[in-house]
Design a protein around this motif. Sequence first.
Motif, short mmCIF file in Angstrom:
data_model
loop_
_atom_site.label_atom_id
_atom_site.label_comp_id
_atom_site.label_asym_id
_atom_site.label_seq_id
_atom_site.Cartn_x
_atom_site.Cartn_y
_atom_site.Cartn_z
N SER A 159 -64.64 6.27 -4.98
CA SER A 159 -64.74 5.13 -4.05
C SER A 159 -66.19 4.88 -3.65
O SER A 159 -66.61 3.74 -3.49
CB SER A 159 -63.86 5.36 -2.82
OG SER A 159 -64.35 6.44 -2.06
N ARG A 160 -66.98 5.95 -3.51
CA ARG A 160 -68.41 5.77 -3.22
C ARG A 160 -69.13 5.10 -4.38
O ARG A 160 -70.00 4.24 -4.17
CB ARG A 160 -69.06 7.11 -2.93
CG ARG A 160 -68.71 7.67 -1.59
CD ARG A 160 -69.56 8.91 -1.30
NE ARG A 160 -68.90 9.73 -0.32
CZ ARG A 160 -68.84 11.05 -0.36
NH1 ARG A 160 -69.40 11.71 -1.35
NH2 ARG A 160 -68.21 11.71 0.58
N VAL A 161 -68.78 5.47 -5.61
CA VAL A 161 -69.39 4.84 -6.79
C VAL A 161 -69.06 3.36 -6.82
O VAL A 161 -69.93 2.51 -7.04
CB VAL A 161 -68.92 5.55 -8.08
CG1 VAL A 161 -69.30 4.74 -9.31
CG2 VAL A 161 -69.49 6.94 -8.17
N TYR B 203 -62.26 13.77 -5.96
CA TYR B 203 -62.55 12.80 -7.00
C TYR B 203 -62.37 11.38 -6.48
O TYR B 203 -63.19 10.50 -6.74
CB TYR B 203 -61.65 13.03 -8.22
CG TYR B 203 -61.87 12.00 -9.30
CD1 TYR B 203 -62.95 12.09 -10.15
CD2 TYR B 203 -61.01 10.92 -9.43
CE1 TYR B 203 -63.18 11.14 -11.12
CE2 TYR B 203 -61.22 9.96 -10.39
CZ TYR B 203 -62.31 10.07 -11.24
OH TYR B 203 -62.53 9.11 -12.19
N ALA B 204 -61.29 11.13 -5.74
CA ALA B 204 -61.03 9.79 -5.21
C ALA B 204 -62.14 9.36 -4.25
O ALA B 204 -62.60 8.20 -4.28
CB ALA B 204 -59.68 9.76 -4.51
N LEU C 62 -54.70 21.45 -6.39
CA LEU C 62 -54.99 20.26 -7.17
C LEU C 62 -55.18 19.04 -6.28
O LEU C 62 -55.98 18.15 -6.60
CB LEU C 62 -53.86 20.02 -8.18
CG LEU C 62 -54.13 18.97 -9.24
CD1 LEU C 62 -55.41 19.29 -10.00
CD2 LEU C 62 -52.95 18.85 -10.18
N GLN C 63 -54.52 18.99 -5.16
CA GLN C 63 -54.66 17.85 -4.24
C GLN C 63 -56.08 17.75 -3.69
O GLN C 63 -56.62 16.66 -3.53
CB GLN C 63 -53.64 17.98 -3.09
CG GLN C 63 -53.62 16.80 -2.15
CD GLN C 63 -53.20 15.52 -2.86
OE1 GLN C 63 -52.33 15.53 -3.72
NE2 GLN C 63 -53.83 14.41 -2.50
#
Length: 104
Positions: free
Chosen positions: A79-81, A74-75, A67-68
Amino acid sequence: MAWWIWLLLVVFMLAVLIAGSAYVVLRALALMHVATALGTTVSERFGRLDAKDPDSTPTRAIFTEPLQVASDNYATAHSRVIARKMAARRRHIERWKNWLRFNR
């Protein structure tokens, strides 16, 4: 009516029939060329999709990872978005500043 009027009507009818047939044949040939080009393009692109890249390494499905790893992915993507949105906002502000400076 006189016989020559009937003759003119028949000749005109045959001319229109021949012209219409020629138009249909020409449009069918043009359609065939377009369909052939489309088929070639589609098969080429599907061929590129099927081609294996020798440098690529197979990736595991995200649900098989811890899960990490999914959370980190996702993080990073989020952050790119945010960075992309902030860059667009900065560009927008700069354009408005330029527009206001030139219109005074």
